[in-house]
Design a protein around this motif. Sequence first.
Motif, PDB file in Angstrom:
ATOM      1  N   ILE A  97       0.830  -1.206   0.000  1.00 18.82           N
ATOM      2  CA  ILE A  97       0.000   0.000   0.000  1.00 18.82           C
ATOM      3  C   ILE A  97       0.867   1.259   0.000  1.00 18.82           C
ATOM      4  CG2 ILE A  97      -1.721   1.335   1.307  1.00 18.82           C
ATOM      5  CD1 ILE A  97      -2.671  -1.362   2.535  1.00 18.82           C
ATOM      6  N   LEU A 140       0.051   0.628  -3.792  1.00 22.76           N
ATOM      7  CA  LEU A 140      -1.318   0.983  -4.134  1.00 22.76           C
ATOM      8  C   LEU A 140      -1.580   2.494  -4.089  1.00 22.76           C
ATOM      9  CD1 LEU A 140      -3.916  -0.622  -4.764  1.00 22.76           C
ATOM     10  CD2 LEU A 140      -4.383  -0.657  -2.317  1.00 22.76           C
ATOM     11  N   ASN A 156       0.158   1.829  -8.027  1.00 25.32           N
ATOM     12  CA  ASN A 156       0.645   0.525  -8.503  1.00 25.32           C
ATOM     13  C   ASN A 156      -0.070  -0.615  -7.790  1.00 25.32           C
ATOM     14  OD1 ASN A 156       2.085  -1.575  -9.588  1.00 25.32           O
ATOM     15  ND2 ASN A 156       3.917  -1.222  -8.340  1.00 25.32           N
ATOM     16  N   PRO A 157      -1.321  -0.906  -8.211  1.00 26.56           N
ATOM     17  CA  PRO A 157      -2.079  -1.957  -7.527  1.00 26.56           C
ATOM     18  C   PRO A 157      -1.438  -3.345  -7.654  1.00 26.56           C
ATOM     19  CG  PRO A 157      -3.263  -1.153  -9.462  1.00 26.56           C
ATOM     20  CD  PRO A 157      -2.092  -0.255  -9.278  1.00 26.56           C
ATOM     21  N   SER A 158      -0.652  -3.573  -8.704  1.00 24.50           N
ATOM     22  CA  SER A 158      -0.069  -4.928  -8.845  1.00 24.50           C
ATOM     23  C   SER A 158       0.816  -5.267  -7.659  1.00 24.50           C
ATOM     24  CB  SER A 158       0.778  -5.083 -10.107  1.00 24.50           C
ATOM     25  OG  SER A 158       0.443  -4.165 -11.051  1.00 24.50           O
ATOM     26  N   GLN A 159       1.495  -4.236  -7.131  1.00 16.72           N
ATOM     27  CA  GLN A 159       2.377  -4.521  -5.994  1.00 16.72           C
ATOM     28  C   GLN A 159       1.572  -5.078  -4.826  1.00 16.72           C
ATOM     29  OE1 GLN A 159       5.807  -4.258  -6.222  1.00 16.72           O
ATOM     30  NE2 GLN A 159       5.562  -5.539  -4.417  1.00 16.72           N
ATOM     31  N   PHE A 160       0.369  -4.514  -4.613  1.00 19.31           N
ATOM     32  CA  PHE A 160      -0.473  -4.995  -3.518  1.00 19.31           C
ATOM     33  C   PHE A 160      -0.876  -6.449  -3.769  1.00 19.31           C
ATOM     34  CE2 PHE A 160      -4.497  -5.595  -1.291  1.00 19.31           C
ATOM     35  CZ  PHE A 160      -4.120  -5.210  -0.013  1.00 19.31           C
ATOM     36  N   ILE A 161      -1.146  -6.763  -5.028  1.00 22.17           N
ATOM     37  CA  ILE A 161      -1.529  -8.148  -5.352  1.00 22.17           C
ATOM     38  C   ILE A 161      -0.361  -9.097  -5.099  1.00 22.17           C
ATOM     39  CG2 ILE A 161      -2.215  -9.681  -7.260  1.00 22.17           C
ATOM     40  CD1 ILE A 161      -3.773  -7.145  -8.333  1.00 22.17           C
TER      41      ILE A 161
END
Lengths: 413, 109
Positions: free
Chosen positions: A340, A352, A356-361
Amino acid sequence: MTISSGDTAWLLASTALVMIMTPGVGFFYGGLVRRKNLVSMITLSLVAFALVSVQWVLFGYSIAFGPDINYIIGGLNYLGLNGIGQGEATIAGVTLTVPALAYTVFQLVFATVTLAILTSVFAERVKLSSFIIFGLLWTTLVYDPLAHWVWGGGWLANVGTLLGQSGGALDFAGGTVVHISSGFSALAIALVIRKRIGFGKDLMEPSNIPLALLGATLLWFGWFGFNAGSAIAANGLAASAFVVTNTAAAAAGLTWMLLSWKDGRPASLGFASGALAGLVAITPASGFVDPLAAIIIGAVASMVCYYSMLFRIKKGLDESCDCWSIHGMGGVWGALATGIFATTAVNGYSGLLYGNPSQFIYQAIAVCASIAYAFVVTFVLVKILDSTIGMTVKEEEEYVGLDISQHGERAYS
Amino acid sequence: MKMVQAIIRPERLDPVKKALEENGFVAMSIIDVKGRGEQKGITLEYRGKKVEVDTLPKVKLELVVKDEDVTRLISIIKANARTGKFGDGKIFVLPVEMMARVRTDEVWK
């Protein structure tokens, strides 16, 4: 790249700082158990230190950091530290500015403190001999592969690339490898071995609160090496990690104190537990977030861990030094928080909040994978050991205390 | 007046104390003691080696009560301290000649 004397000096100093965390855990837990088990609790940590020190040199390091095999495990090329010398270390394809031997021993103290953290669930009822066998197997089967997945070039570090994107899960100093693995293993063990006699009925008062506070202080002190040392360099990133580590711990200690104040009195042990929760949560994030994020990470860590502890008590789980609620749940929050709050301003990675939402995934994948792996392997391992050699002592041995029954010694004469 | 001395397991102290308080027996002294009964402590076998734990930690409660309260007091202690295993403890009842309060000049005989 050549070896930097400054980087090497800081890494060796950090290693020594992290070393004190292992007996620090012993003193923390030792102060929390009854006086008849105080020696036993400190000894478990010291034995964990020596046991993993030898295991690491013989084959542990190789399994974790040997040449990668299919993103799963390290090869056995470095058995007995064969080929690990005074020249630069190359880890997962990156050449560092420190001697390979220095990196090896820095990683060694991480492995020792992880097993020491796990001794929480063994408090006051587990045979020393069974702990030694368990510790050797657990470090080999759970810790070493997880360390490879995250730091040794394994699949979690490359999960983005494997999914056809780029990057992977971030874990600066061991949120998944150290804290989630020990925390959720403790939960698995608590579900297998029997509770302490009188648990939930008898009063089990901490034997020595100042000793527990001293242990927590040693942990906080050592944690500077844990997180700031993980920069593997004496540079700005190390300084940044140092600052966020302290900030998160302070914010978390105060938050826990306020929560426990609301529910009664601001116990010193609550403050210490909170500080530890903050240290746990900032660990994976320490190389990626700024100081303001550290305050949020610390404060939320205390809430997550405090309510996890209340849940643990409500469920009657005999995991009374709270490895699961503090390290396990704190580690989960910290790993997710990394996804996050990571900002490129610190170390080139964004989370996030920074688009960069992929990092959270990736972080969520790492959390789920490490929980599942540590929980399942430990559950099976302890089930087997408990039904063969037996994990716990006899009832009368437990009654007189493990100090006498296991060591023939007393904490206070 | 009688003095009731009860030697019990330390881990049963809290329930005993609570039950006594609920029944109006508030004043008491609590003393940490060590001792052994007829079983002579506990002998452990540890890897072929004998470990003698000769005396075990206990707590001793001392209460001074009216003669007619003794039976009730003993039954409350027993009900809350008993585990049914060796080492649950003993209760002694002693005559008390006199009691004086330090703060005032009150005396009971």
